[in-house]
Design a protein around this motif. Structure first.
Motif, short mmCIF file in Angstrom:
data_model
loop_
_atom_site.label_atom_id
_atom_site.label_comp_id
_atom_site.label_asym_id
_atom_site.label_seq_id
_atom_site.Cartn_x
_atom_site.Cartn_y
_atom_site.Cartn_z
N GLN A 229 0.84 -1.13 0.11
CA GLN A 229 -0.15 -0.04 0.30
C GLN A 229 0.91 1.12 0.10
OE1 GLN A 229 -3.32 1.03 0.30
NE2 GLN A 229 -4.06 -1.25 0.02
N VAL A 230 0.39 2.29 -0.85
CA VAL A 230 1.45 3.45 -0.79
C VAL A 230 -0.01 4.47 -0.87
CG1 VAL A 230 2.73 4.92 -2.30
CG2 VAL A 230 3.08 2.46 -2.25
N GLN A 231 0.38 5.62 0.06
CA GLN A 231 -0.49 6.72 0.06
C GLN A 231 0.36 7.92 -0.26
OE1 GLN A 231 -2.06 6.56 4.23
NE2 GLN A 231 -4.09 5.88 3.37
N LEU A 232 -0.32 8.68 -1.36
CA LEU A 232 0.19 9.79 -1.82
C LEU A 232 -0.34 11.02 -1.73
CD1 LEU A 232 0.94 7.98 -5.25
CD2 LEU A 232 2.41 8.29 -3.61
N VAL A 233 0.46 12.21 -1.22
CA VAL A 233 -0.04 13.37 -0.94
C VAL A 233 0.54 14.44 -1.85
CG1 VAL A 233 -0.62 15.24 0.79
CG2 VAL A 233 -0.79 12.80 1.12
N GLU A 234 -0.22 15.27 -2.55
CA GLU A 234 0.28 16.06 -3.31
C GLU A 234 0.63 17.68 -2.77
OE1 GLU A 234 -1.61 13.64 -6.55
OE2 GLU A 234 -2.13 14.45 -4.62
N SER A 235 1.43 18.53 -2.96
CA SER A 235 1.21 19.94 -2.61
C SER A 235 2.20 20.55 -3.65
CB SER A 235 1.95 19.96 -1.25
OG SER A 235 3.21 19.55 -0.94
N TYR B 71 -2.22 -1.56 -12.15
CA TYR B 71 -2.53 -1.12 -10.88
C TYR B 71 -2.07 0.15 -10.28
CZ TYR B 71 -4.61 -0.72 -6.22
OH TYR B 71 -5.11 -0.71 -4.91
N VAL B 72 -2.37 1.05 -10.10
CA VAL B 72 -1.72 2.39 -10.00
C VAL B 72 -2.47 3.11 -8.54
CG1 VAL B 72 -1.24 4.91 -10.85
CG2 VAL B 72 -1.98 2.89 -12.49
N TYR B 73 -1.38 3.70 -7.77
CA TYR B 73 -1.74 4.39 -6.80
C TYR B 73 -1.98 6.14 -6.81
CZ TYR B 73 -0.57 0.17 -3.98
OH TYR B 73 -0.45 -0.97 -3.54
N TRP B 74 -2.93 6.41 -6.61
CA TRP B 74 -3.24 8.06 -7.12
C TRP B 74 -3.12 8.95 -5.63
CZ3 TRP B 74 -2.78 9.48 -11.83
CH2 TRP B 74 -3.20 8.55 -12.97
N GLY B 75 -2.55 9.99 -5.87
CA GLY B 75 -2.87 10.97 -5.04
C GLY B 75 -4.01 11.83 -5.20
N GLN B 76 -4.31 12.89 -4.49
CA GLN B 76 -5.74 13.41 -4.46
C GLN B 76 -5.72 14.58 -5.47
OE1 GLN B 76 -3.43 14.25 -2.21
NE2 GLN B 76 -3.40 16.31 -2.41
N GLY B 77 -4.33 14.83 -5.95
CA GLY B 77 -4.25 16.11 -6.82
C GLY B 77 -4.07 17.33 -6.31
N LEU C 99 6.10 21.11 -7.51
CA LEU C 99 5.04 20.36 -7.09
C LEU C 99 5.92 19.41 -6.29
CD1 LEU C 99 2.61 19.83 -9.76
CD2 LEU C 99 2.77 21.65 -8.11
N SER C 100 5.38 18.86 -5.07
CA SER C 100 5.90 17.69 -4.56
C SER C 100 4.71 16.67 -3.99
CB SER C 100 6.39 18.26 -2.83
OG SER C 100 7.30 19.33 -2.80
#
Length: 123
Positions: free
Chosen positions: A1-7, A110-116, A20-21
Motif C-alpha cells: 500500500q502506498v498513500q500519496l499526498v501532493e502539494s 494497478y496505480v496508486y493515485w494522490g488526490q491532486g 510540486l511535491s
C-alpha cells in the motif's frame, strides 16, 4: 500500500514557475516508478513525466520537455515536479501516481493515485 499526498500547486502568471511535491507513505517507495499526470477541465487525464525507482531514467510528454523536470528523493519518500516557463495550457489538476513499471497510460495496470493539486496559469 502506498498513500500519496501532493502539494505545491497554486496560481501563477504565464512564464512563471512552480514546484510540486508528492510525499509517499510506506517503506517501499523506492521500488516504484513515480509518475505525474494532469487533467484539465473537460479533458482526459494525460501523462506528464515519470522517473524510475533509482532516479536514473526519466520520461516526459512532448508538451513539457525542456520546461519540466521530475526528480525524487527516496530517503524522503518524495517526488518533485519542477515546472518552469509555465503556459496557460498547463492549467490542470496535477496527480502523482505510483506504479511498479513505467507507463504513460493512466489506466494501465494497478496505480496508486494522490488526490491532486490544482495548477492555474494566467495569461
Amino acid at each position: 500500500q502506498v498513500q500519496l499526498v501532493e502539494s505545491g500547486g497554486g496560481l501563477v502568471q504565464a512564464g512563471g514557475s512552480l514546484r510540486l511535491s508528492c510525499a509517499a507513505s510506506g517503506r517501499t517507495f523506492s521500488s516504484y516508478v513515480m509518475h505525474w499526470f494532469r487533467q484539465a477541465p473537460g479533458k482526459e487525464r494525460e501523462f506528464v513525466a515519470s522517473i524510475r525507482s533509482t532516479g536514473s531514467g526519466t520520461n516526459y510528454a512532448d508538451s513539457v520537455k525542456g520546461r519540466f523536470t521530475i526528480s525524487r528523493e527516496n530517503a524522503k519518500n518524495t517526488v518533485y515536479l519542477q515546472m518552469n516557463s509555465l503556459k496557460p495550457e498547463d492549467t490542470a489538476v496535477y496527480y502523482c501516481a505510483a506504479r511498479r513499471y513505467y507507463s504513460a497510460n493512466p489506466n494501465d495496470g494497478y496505480v496508486y493515485w494522490g488526490q491532486g493539486t490544482q495548477v492555474t496559469v494566467s495569461s
